[in-house]
Structure formats: C-alpha cells, structure tokens
Motif scaffolding. Structure first.
Motif, short mmCIF file in Angstrom:
data_model
loop_
_atom_site.label_atom_id
_atom_site.label_comp_id
_atom_site.label_asym_id
_atom_site.label_seq_id
_atom_site.Cartn_x
_atom_site.Cartn_y
_atom_site.Cartn_z
N SER A 125 16.42 10.11 6.93
CA SER A 125 17.49 10.84 7.61
C SER A 125 18.76 10.02 7.58
CB SER A 125 17.10 11.14 9.07
OG SER A 125 17.18 9.96 9.86
N ALA A 126 19.88 10.71 7.60
CA ALA A 126 21.17 10.02 7.56
C ALA A 126 21.34 9.08 8.76
CB ALA A 126 22.31 11.03 7.52
N GLU A 127 20.85 9.51 9.92
CA GLU A 127 20.96 8.68 11.12
C GLU A 127 20.14 7.41 11.00
OE1 GLU A 127 20.09 11.94 11.23
OE2 GLU A 127 21.91 12.84 12.08
N ASN A 128 18.90 7.53 10.55
CA ASN A 128 18.06 6.34 10.40
C ASN A 128 18.61 5.40 9.34
OD1 ASN A 128 16.36 7.25 12.38
ND2 ASN A 128 14.56 7.36 11.10
N LEU A 129 19.15 5.96 8.26
CA LEU A 129 19.75 5.11 7.24
C LEU A 129 20.95 4.37 7.80
CD1 LEU A 129 19.57 4.16 4.34
CD2 LEU A 129 20.96 6.13 3.67
N GLU A 130 21.76 5.04 8.60
CA GLU A 130 22.91 4.38 9.23
C GLU A 130 22.46 3.28 10.19
OE1 GLU A 130 26.85 5.37 11.95
OE2 GLU A 130 25.84 7.03 10.92
N ILE A 131 21.41 3.56 10.97
CA ILE A 131 20.89 2.54 11.89
C ILE A 131 20.37 1.35 11.09
CG2 ILE A 131 19.02 2.04 13.51
CD1 ILE A 131 19.35 4.97 14.49
N LEU A 151 11.56 3.49 12.03
CA LEU A 151 11.92 2.23 11.37
C LEU A 151 11.00 1.10 11.82
CD1 LEU A 151 15.79 2.56 11.62
CD2 LEU A 151 14.46 2.62 9.52
N VAL A 152 10.64 1.12 13.10
CA VAL A 152 9.73 0.09 13.63
C VAL A 152 8.33 0.30 13.08
CG1 VAL A 152 8.66 -0.82 15.73
CG2 VAL A 152 11.11 -0.25 15.73
N ILE A 153 7.84 1.55 13.11
CA ILE A 153 6.49 1.85 12.62
C ILE A 153 6.36 1.49 11.14
CG2 ILE A 153 4.91 3.76 12.09
CD1 ILE A 153 5.94 5.06 14.74
N LYS A 177 9.90 7.76 4.72
CA LYS A 177 10.07 8.65 5.87
C LYS A 177 11.09 8.07 6.84
CE LYS A 177 7.71 10.64 9.83
NZ LYS A 177 6.58 10.52 10.72
N ALA A 178 10.99 6.78 7.10
CA ALA A 178 11.89 6.13 8.05
C ALA A 178 13.34 6.17 7.59
CB ALA A 178 11.46 4.68 8.29
N LEU A 179 13.57 6.09 6.30
CA LEU A 179 14.93 6.10 5.76
C LEU A 179 15.36 7.50 5.32
CD1 LEU A 179 14.78 2.81 3.68
CD2 LEU A 179 15.84 3.16 5.92
N ALA A 183 0.83 -1.20 0.00
CA ALA A 183 0.00 0.00 0.00
C ALA A 183 0.87 1.26 0.00
CB ALA A 183 -0.91 -0.01 1.22
N ALA A 184 0.30 2.31 -0.54
CA ALA A 184 1.02 3.58 -0.64
C ALA A 184 1.45 4.11 0.72
CB ALA A 184 0.16 4.61 -1.36
N ASP A 185 0.60 3.93 1.74
CA ASP A 185 0.97 4.44 3.07
C ASP A 185 2.17 3.67 3.64
OD1 ASP A 185 -0.78 2.26 3.27
OD2 ASP A 185 -1.62 2.93 5.18
N ASN A 186 2.33 2.40 3.27
CA ASN A 186 3.51 1.66 3.69
C ASN A 186 4.77 2.23 3.05
OD1 ASN A 186 1.19 -0.29 3.95
ND2 ASN A 186 2.79 -1.47 4.95
N ILE A 187 4.69 2.54 1.76
CA ILE A 187 5.83 3.11 1.04
C ILE A 187 6.20 4.46 1.65
CG2 ILE A 187 6.66 3.98 -1.19
CD1 ILE A 187 6.39 0.94 -1.07
N VAL A 188 5.21 5.28 1.95
CA VAL A 188 5.46 6.58 2.55
C VAL A 188 6.15 6.43 3.90
CG1 VAL A 188 4.35 8.64 3.53
CG2 VAL A 188 3.60 7.75 1.32
N ALA A 189 5.69 5.50 4.72
CA ALA A 189 6.30 5.27 6.03
C ALA A 189 7.75 4.81 5.89
CB ALA A 189 5.48 4.25 6.83
N ILE A 190 8.02 3.97 4.92
CA ILE A 190 9.38 3.47 4.70
C ILE A 190 10.29 4.59 4.23
CG2 ILE A 190 10.78 1.97 3.22
CD1 ILE A 190 8.41 -0.07 3.45
#
Length: 106
Positions: free
Chosen positions: A15-21, A54-56, A11-13, A2-9
């Motif tokens: 930021s540089a910090e989240n991508l590093e995590i 990332l969890v959400i 969003k989660a990736l 679903a589109a909302d899943n793609i948006v959440a992903i």
C-alpha cells in the motif's frame, strides 16, 4: 529466504501508506511513532495497527517507549531480502533466461 517471508514483505509494502511509512523509517536510524501519527493523523493505537504488517513481515523492529513506540529497520531482514533478489537476478543473467510472455520485449 522462505516464500512466506517474501509474501509477507510484498503484502507489507503493498500500500502507498505502508511504503511511505517504510521510507520514513528507513530515512533515519529510528523514528518515533508520534511522527507517523502526525503524518497520518493517527493516535498511538492507529499507528500500531498501521505498521503491523511491516512488523509482522520482519522489515521493521519495534522499540518499546514509555509513551510512543519507536521503529527501526531490521537490517538483517533487509540484507536477506537484498540477497534473495540479487540471487534471482544473477541466476537469470547467468542462465540467459528470457521473458516467456511472448510479447517480444526480450
């Protein structure tokens, strides 16, 4: 997917910090939150807040520990994400679609 899943992903990736995590977690089967805490100088609550997107998004799963939580890649979600992008690439290649930006790049 679903589109909302793609948006959440995305969003989660986003930021540089989240991508590093995400990269830290994906480089092993499971990683202790204390390793993330060491890297970013955070306590347990700080790590929990930092990985929450990332969890959400469903990209990572939380394995509750006695002291620190552990994190691992949600392989099912990664497969669905991979399929989503592969389907879009195949669709574009099979229909011969071209860039519509009029920049002459395609």
């Amino acid at each position: 997917m679903a589109a909302d899943n793609i948006v959440a992903i995305v969003k989660a990736l986003g930021s540089a910090e989240n991508l590093e995590i995400f990269e830290m977690i994906s480089s092993s089967a499971e990683i202790c939150g204390c390793k993330i805490g060491e890297r970013f100088k955070l306590d347990k609550e700080g790590v929990d807040r930092m990985v929450s997107d990332l969890v959400i998004s469903g990209l990572i799963d939380v394995v509750k520990g006695d002291d620190w939580d552990h994190y691992k890649i949600n392989e099912t979600e990664m497969c669905l994400l991979n399929k989503y992008f592969n389907d879009r690439i195949f669709e574009c290649r099979s229909t011969g679609c071209k860039c519509k930006c009029n920049s002459g790049c395609c």
